[in-house]
Design an enzyme around this catalytic site. Sequence first.
Site, PDB file in Angstrom:
ATOM      1  N   THR A  75       0.852  -1.198   0.000  1.00  0.00           N
ATOM      2  CA  THR A  75       0.000   0.000   0.000  1.00  0.00           C
ATOM      3  C   THR A  75       0.885   1.243   0.000  1.00  0.00           C
ATOM      4  OG1 THR A  75      -1.762  -1.146   1.179  1.00  0.00           O
ATOM      5  CG2 THR A  75      -1.783   1.251   1.295  1.00  0.00           C
ATOM      6  N   SER A 202       5.235  -6.974  -1.410  1.00  0.00           N
ATOM      7  CA  SER A 202       4.910  -7.052   0.016  1.00  0.00           C
ATOM      8  C   SER A 202       5.297  -8.423   0.560  1.00  0.00           C
ATOM      9  CB  SER A 202       3.397  -6.828   0.161  1.00  0.00           C
ATOM     10  OG  SER A 202       3.034  -6.812   1.506  1.00  0.00           O
ATOM     11  N   HIS A 204       4.187 -10.168   3.187  1.00  0.00           N
ATOM     12  CA  HIS A 204       3.198 -11.105   3.740  1.00  0.00           C
ATOM     13  C   HIS A 204       2.404 -11.860   2.684  1.00  0.00           C
ATOM     14  CE1 HIS A 204      -0.809  -8.929   3.518  1.00  0.00           C
ATOM     15  NE2 HIS A 204      -0.006  -7.919   3.284  1.00  0.00           N
ATOM     16  N   THR A 243      12.888   4.782  10.734  1.00  0.00           N
ATOM     17  CA  THR A 243      13.781   3.712  11.181  1.00  0.00           C
ATOM     18  C   THR A 243      13.379   2.397  10.537  1.00  0.00           C
ATOM     19  OG1 THR A 243      14.179   4.844  13.254  1.00  0.00           O
ATOM     20  CG2 THR A 243      14.584   2.453  13.230  1.00  0.00           C
ATOM     21  N   CYS A 329     -18.427  -6.822   1.636  1.00  0.00           N
ATOM     22  CA  CYS A 329     -19.469  -6.558   2.619  1.00  0.00           C
ATOM     23  C   CYS A 329     -19.115  -5.306   3.407  1.00  0.00           C
ATOM     24  CB  CYS A 329     -19.592  -7.748   3.551  1.00  0.00           C
ATOM     25  SG  CYS A 329     -21.030  -7.693   4.583  1.00  0.00           S
TER      26      CYS A 329
HETATM   27  N1  PMP Z   1      -1.771  -4.615  -4.044  1.00  0.00           N
HETATM   28  C1  PMP Z   1      -2.318  -5.830  -4.188  1.00  0.00           C
HETATM   29  C2  PMP Z   1      -2.524  -6.367  -5.555  1.00  0.00           C
HETATM   30  C3  PMP Z   1      -2.685  -6.565  -3.058  1.00  0.00           C
HETATM   31  O1  PMP Z   1      -3.236  -7.761  -3.214  1.00  0.00           O
HETATM   32  C4  PMP Z   1      -2.480  -5.999  -1.777  1.00  0.00           C
HETATM   33  C5  PMP Z   1      -2.884  -6.747  -0.527  1.00  0.00           C
HETATM   34  N2  PMP Z   1      -4.251  -7.088  -0.490  1.00  0.00           N
HETATM   35  C6  PMP Z   1      -1.896  -4.733  -1.684  1.00  0.00           C
HETATM   36  C7  PMP Z   1      -1.549  -4.073  -2.838  1.00  0.00           C
HETATM   37  C8  PMP Z   1      -1.619  -4.099  -0.350  1.00  0.00           C
HETATM   38  O2  PMP Z   1      -0.512  -4.707   0.242  1.00  0.00           O
HETATM   39  P1  PMP Z   1      -0.107  -4.467   1.764  1.00  0.00           P
HETATM   40  O3  PMP Z   1      -1.004  -5.349   2.565  1.00  0.00           O
HETATM   41  O4  PMP Z   1       1.316  -4.907   1.852  1.00  0.00           O
HETATM   42  O5  PMP Z   1      -0.262  -3.034   2.064  1.00  0.00           O
END
Ligand code: PMP
Length: 405
Positions: A75, A202, A204, A243, A329
């Site tokens: 994001t 990202s 995660h 940081t 939702c």
């Molecule tokens: N872009 C896409 C295509 C995603 O699938 C996501 C996560 N749902 C994000 C951006 C946002 O990533 P983050 O959770 O690391 O902010």
Amino acid sequence: MLQFPIYLDNHATTRMDPRVLEAMLPYFTENFGNAASRNHSFGWVAEEAVEKGRKQIADLIGATSKEIVLTSGATESNNLAIKGVAEMYAQKGNHIITAATEHKAVLDTCKRLEKHGCRVTYLPVGQDGLVDLDQLREAITDKTVLVSIMYGNNEIGTIQPVREIGAICREKGVLFHTDGTQAVGKIPVSVLTDNIDLMSFSAHKMYGPKGVGGLYVRRKNPRVQLTAQMDGGGHERGFRSGTLNVPGIVGLGKAAELCSLGMTQEIARASELRDRLKDKLLSELDETYINGSVDHRLPHNLNISFAYVEGESLLMGINDIAVSSGSACTSATLEPSYVLKALGAGDDLAHSSIRFGIGRFNTDEEIDYTANKVIEVVRKLRDLSPLYEMVKEGVDLSKVEWAAH
Ligand code: PMP
């Protein structure tokens, strides 16, 4: 032995790989230093770990370490790329091109920029979820500063023709950003051969920790400039103050390394499980449709509409399996997914869709259980559906004149 609930929502987030956790742990405890501390070994150890992580993620995407700006996730990276380019290149122009099926982190960033005088073109997509390259070419003007088109879609898994998009942007002298969040670590991605100037990712989504990610920023041919969106101590070569999240970055690096080492096998395995699920569902259930391109698709994604079944009811019926539905939702309304609507799906089909996201830790047994359970619940729900009954009796629903009130 099956364990419940079964997790099949790997586009939302992935379970962290235990090897990633193991790599991170010392950086919460004895190696707790600030990577910006230059005067003692605590700082040097932390900095060394950060540089190792940076190199591991750079290697995964064909970049150099200096081209990686570490952030809190995709994001933030999307915000930095789009706002940073819009601000830096404001003298050149104020036009941005993106697509209707982008993640909200791109679409809402563009909406914000529209309030500040930018013009944004939202390219439509075809029924397969792909942007049209001729439409993209025609949309570029001498005021265009950035094209932002995602690599792989988070709902329908569509893989855009990134290399061709990058080539068009290069030819026209326009920067190209791609949101690589769902693709990096899952399929081969190279910023060099794919002609990418900026790319978000990202940790995660690739078996790493939450709250850490990065932005690739090209340094040569062309050298991309950005206006920082976070002011402060000038970390990350001035692109992003704050940081550094040392354990997170160690985790990001380790996750990237593991994805790189196992990618060929993981692609084969994920697509095998996905196809097994798909084939079972499609062979046992009628009026069932795959959303998005079958050929240009992330190997671990399946998005299916079960006509005459309400997605939320289906979710309730399979509540020992974690998946997502095509309805967002919100507090007051139940809106169908804007991504599915962009493919031309009607509200009904969008409401009846389920996204399955397969991951590293899913097993054959889980897939078989899921297929059988979905089949059972869809049949039950359809038994209760007067519309489905009418269709089975040969009634053409589009010709029915419903009584008006
Ligand atoms: N872009 C896409 C295509 C995603 O699938 C996501 C996560 N749902 C994000 C951006 C946002 O990533 P983050 O959770 O690391 O902010």
